[in-house]
Design a protein around this motif. Sequence first.
Motif, PDB file in Angstrom:
ATOM      1  N   GLU A 492       0.831  -1.195   0.000  1.00  0.00           N
ATOM      2  CA  GLU A 492       0.000   0.000   0.000  1.00  0.00           C
ATOM      3  C   GLU A 492       0.875   1.258   0.000  1.00  0.00           C
ATOM      4  N   LYS A 493       0.244   2.383  -0.335  1.00  0.00           N
ATOM      5  CA  LYS A 493       0.936   3.661  -0.375  1.00  0.00           C
ATOM      6  C   LYS A 493       1.381   4.059   1.029  1.00  0.00           C
ATOM      7  N   GLY A 494       2.655   4.427   1.129  1.00  0.00           N
ATOM      8  CA  GLY A 494       3.187   4.811   2.434  1.00  0.00           C
ATOM      9  C   GLY A 494       2.952   6.276   2.737  1.00  0.00           C
ATOM     10  N   ILE A 495       2.663   6.539   3.996  1.00  0.00           N
ATOM     11  CA  ILE A 495       2.436   7.921   4.451  1.00  0.00           C
ATOM     12  C   ILE A 495       3.402   8.194   5.605  1.00  0.00           C
ATOM     13  N   LEU A 496       4.162   9.237   5.433  1.00  0.00           N
ATOM     14  CA  LEU A 496       5.133   9.646   6.466  1.00  0.00           C
ATOM     15  C   LEU A 496       4.796  11.067   6.912  1.00  0.00           C
ATOM     16  N   LYS A 497       4.572  11.230   8.230  1.00  0.00           N
ATOM     17  CA  LYS A 497       4.249  12.542   8.802  1.00  0.00           C
ATOM     18  C   LYS A 497       5.360  12.955   9.769  1.00  0.00           C
ATOM     19  N   ILE A 498       5.843  14.170   9.570  1.00  0.00           N
ATOM     20  CA  ILE A 498       6.894  14.721  10.423  1.00  0.00           C
ATOM     21  C   ILE A 498       6.382  16.051  10.968  1.00  0.00           C
ATOM     22  N   ASP A 499       6.283  16.154  12.293  1.00  0.00           N
ATOM     23  CA  ASP A 499       5.729  17.359  12.939  1.00  0.00           C
ATOM     24  C   ASP A 499       6.740  17.870  13.957  1.00  0.00           C
ATOM     25  N   ILE A 500       7.239  19.087  13.703  1.00  0.00           N
ATOM     26  CA  ILE A 500       8.234  19.699  14.600  1.00  0.00           C
ATOM     27  C   ILE A 500       7.643  21.004  15.116  1.00  0.00           C
ATOM     28  N   GLN A 501       7.389  21.089  16.453  1.00  0.00           N
ATOM     29  CA  GLN A 501       6.791  22.295  16.989  1.00  0.00           C
ATOM     30  C   GLN A 501       7.182  22.488  18.458  1.00  0.00           C
ATOM     31  N   LYS A 502       6.951  23.726  18.924  1.00  0.00           N
ATOM     32  CA  LYS A 502       7.260  24.072  20.314  1.00  0.00           C
ATOM     33  C   LYS A 502       6.028  23.820  21.177  1.00  0.00           C
ATOM     34  N   VAL A 503       6.244  23.092  22.287  1.00  0.00           N
ATOM     35  CA  VAL A 503       5.184  22.817  23.250  1.00  0.00           C
ATOM     36  C   VAL A 503       5.679  23.330  24.613  1.00  0.00           C
ATOM     37  N   PHE A 504       5.122  24.474  25.000  1.00  0.00           N
ATOM     38  CA  PHE A 504       5.583  25.144  26.232  1.00  0.00           C
ATOM     39  C   PHE A 504       7.060  25.475  26.097  1.00  0.00           C
ATOM     40  N   ASP A 505       7.926  24.935  26.974  1.00  0.00           N
ATOM     41  CA  ASP A 505       9.352  25.229  26.902  1.00  0.00           C
ATOM     42  C   ASP A 505      10.148  24.047  26.364  1.00  0.00           C
ATOM     43  N   GLU A 506       9.499  23.223  25.548  1.00  0.00           N
ATOM     44  CA  GLU A 506      10.151  22.059  24.952  1.00  0.00           C
ATOM     45  C   GLU A 506       9.907  22.027  23.454  1.00  0.00           C
ATOM     46  N   ILE A 507      10.754  21.280  22.765  1.00  0.00           N
ATOM     47  CA  ILE A 507      10.548  20.984  21.338  1.00  0.00           C
ATOM     48  C   ILE A 507      10.080  19.544  21.250  1.00  0.00           C
ATOM     49  N   GLU A 508       8.964  19.349  20.572  1.00  0.00           N
ATOM     50  CA  GLU A 508       8.395  18.018  20.433  1.00  0.00           C
ATOM     51  C   GLU A 508       8.372  17.641  18.954  1.00  0.00           C
ATOM     52  N   ILE A 509       9.038  16.553  18.604  1.00  0.00           N
ATOM     53  CA  ILE A 509       9.131  16.073  17.218  1.00  0.00           C
ATOM     54  C   ILE A 509       8.450  14.714  17.141  1.00  0.00           C
ATOM     55  N   ILE A 510       7.453  14.635  16.295  1.00  0.00           N
ATOM     56  CA  ILE A 510       6.705  13.379  16.133  1.00  0.00           C
ATOM     57  C   ILE A 510       6.904  12.886  14.699  1.00  0.00           C
ATOM     58  N   ILE A 511       7.398  11.667  14.570  1.00  0.00           N
ATOM     59  CA  ILE A 511       7.601  11.017  13.263  1.00  0.00           C
ATOM     60  C   ILE A 511       6.721   9.781  13.234  1.00  0.00           C
ATOM     61  N   GLU A 512       5.757   9.767  12.334  1.00  0.00           N
ATOM     62  CA  GLU A 512       4.790   8.668  12.299  1.00  0.00           C
ATOM     63  C   GLU A 512       4.644   8.158  10.880  1.00  0.00           C
TER      64      GLU A 512
END
Length: 592
Positions: A492-512
């Motif tokens: 099946e077609k692959g889907i890659l999501k990369i989300d880089i954002q600031k959450v309060f005083d941290e950097i949160e990077i989600i790779i799914e």
Amino acid sequence: MIVSGKIKHFVNKYFLESMQRKLMATLLLVMMVPLLIFMLVSTHISRGAVQTSEITSNLSRMELSQSYIEEQLTWFDNFLFSALVDEKLVPSITTIDNITTTNSFNIQSYIQDKLFALYNANENILSVSLTSYGDKRSYKVERREFFVTNMIGTALQRNGKDSMFSVNSTTGTFTFSRNIYRFEDQKLVGRIDLNVSFDFIAHIAENLRSNEEESIMLVDSNGKLLFALDENNEAAPNDLSANFKQQHETNYFSLNQDYYFFQEMMDEQIALVKVVPEEVMLIGSKHIRQTGLLILIISICVTVILSIIISNQVAKPIVLLSKKMELVEETNFNVKIDSKRTDEIGILQRKFKEMIDRIRDLIEKDYKREMENRDAQFLALQSQINPHFLYNTLQVISGMALKKGAREIYEMIQSLGGMFRYITNKRGDLVFVWEEVQHLQNYLYIQKVRFGKNISIELFVDEQVKDAIIPLLSLQPIIENSFKHGFETQIEKGILKIDIQKVFDEIEIIIEDNGMGMSEEVLQQVKRKLSTDSYLYNRSIGLKNVDTRIKLYFGREYGVEIMSQQAEFTKVMIRLPFQEGSEYKNDDIASC
């Protein structure tokens, strides 16, 4: 239960858990218990000694006072007897049948003068009376008045030449009486009576009393009050006479918390009584007890001071040493320990100091070794190029060269060249997020060209985090796992999501990704590897490498977390603090 629990908590917190307080309490017990026992025993002994001494002293004074009183009574008796040695007294009271009026007046005048002489001899004499049995007349001087009365009936006569002593409880007086006998035939012709007040013993009683709270009394054989030194003593206890008989040998007894000392006189017709309250009786022991209490308080203060000094000398260094240990437990190895003592505590301090120095040396050596290993790993990471990736990339480039024009080949080579430059030219391990994203875009361009329409990539970067810092190659190794393990065997077609954002005083990077995912067993193995403290060097540049470097730079509370479900998805979350490059003063930030 609540109160007992609070007491138990208080005892545990302030005594049982404190060596210094336990030592202080032990010293206080060791020093105070014998002192208290000695105080109690000595107080008891002194009480008995004072009581015995007071009893002896009062008995002696009572005997001396008895002698004085008996001397006074003897004086009144002798004084009355001297009145009988008068040759005119007997004829004056003997009935003469041929007595004339003139003689009767002379006789009465003589008797009046005689009685007034006796009455005025002592201020305590209340009255003097002369009874004539012959003419049945009674002559009496009382209150400075002379009275003559005729007797009605026969007068009561008591034979005997000795003096007769009697007590009048109602008036509180005593009377000495003596019979008058005619010398020629020793016939009883009359009686003379001397009535005296007991006030004559006032000065004796005053000398007998040593304290204002003591009472001096004179009572008759029935215990009725005859005389009292104080006006407040209007009555005596009812059972005095019974106690006189019971304590005849000791001459004292205790009644109603008072001590009674007595001396009987005049064939037990009267008794001198001294009443001493118990508190007065034991006033000496009270002073001793107060002195002892003062000594005890001073001893307690001295004992407390000594126990504090001793406990400080012994326990305080140990308490300070335990606090130093707590600081060391918090990874503070720059503690200062005074080890000038030469006893066992000093040895313990020196050994602990040596141990801290050795631990500090070992940590420094391990830290330097770990830093060297990290640098070696990073250098190895910079020099690594995945052969499989290069092979596939070259296949794509060759295929494009056959099918398409030079423009696409140019763009592919540009992206690959940018990646090589980013990996090999960086001199530090910290870069800006925008640099890491730029490198990631080159990598994703190549992968997108490779997979074509079979892959969909969604990249979001928060504008606030672009100037923040991140370890070099923190994103590509994780995303590479998505292509390698998630998409290569997927239809099946692959889907890659990369989300880089600031959450309060941290950097949160989600790779799914929606790739093959992992089974629960494999997922737990990966999590165990991430939670392992030690870093086992291998040629992998995946999750463990990224997680270790983040923890080395920013602390153990940051790093990589992974979630996955087989045939569904894999989700990796990277957390690191938000720190801008201008705030992070470190040579590890790469130059742009």
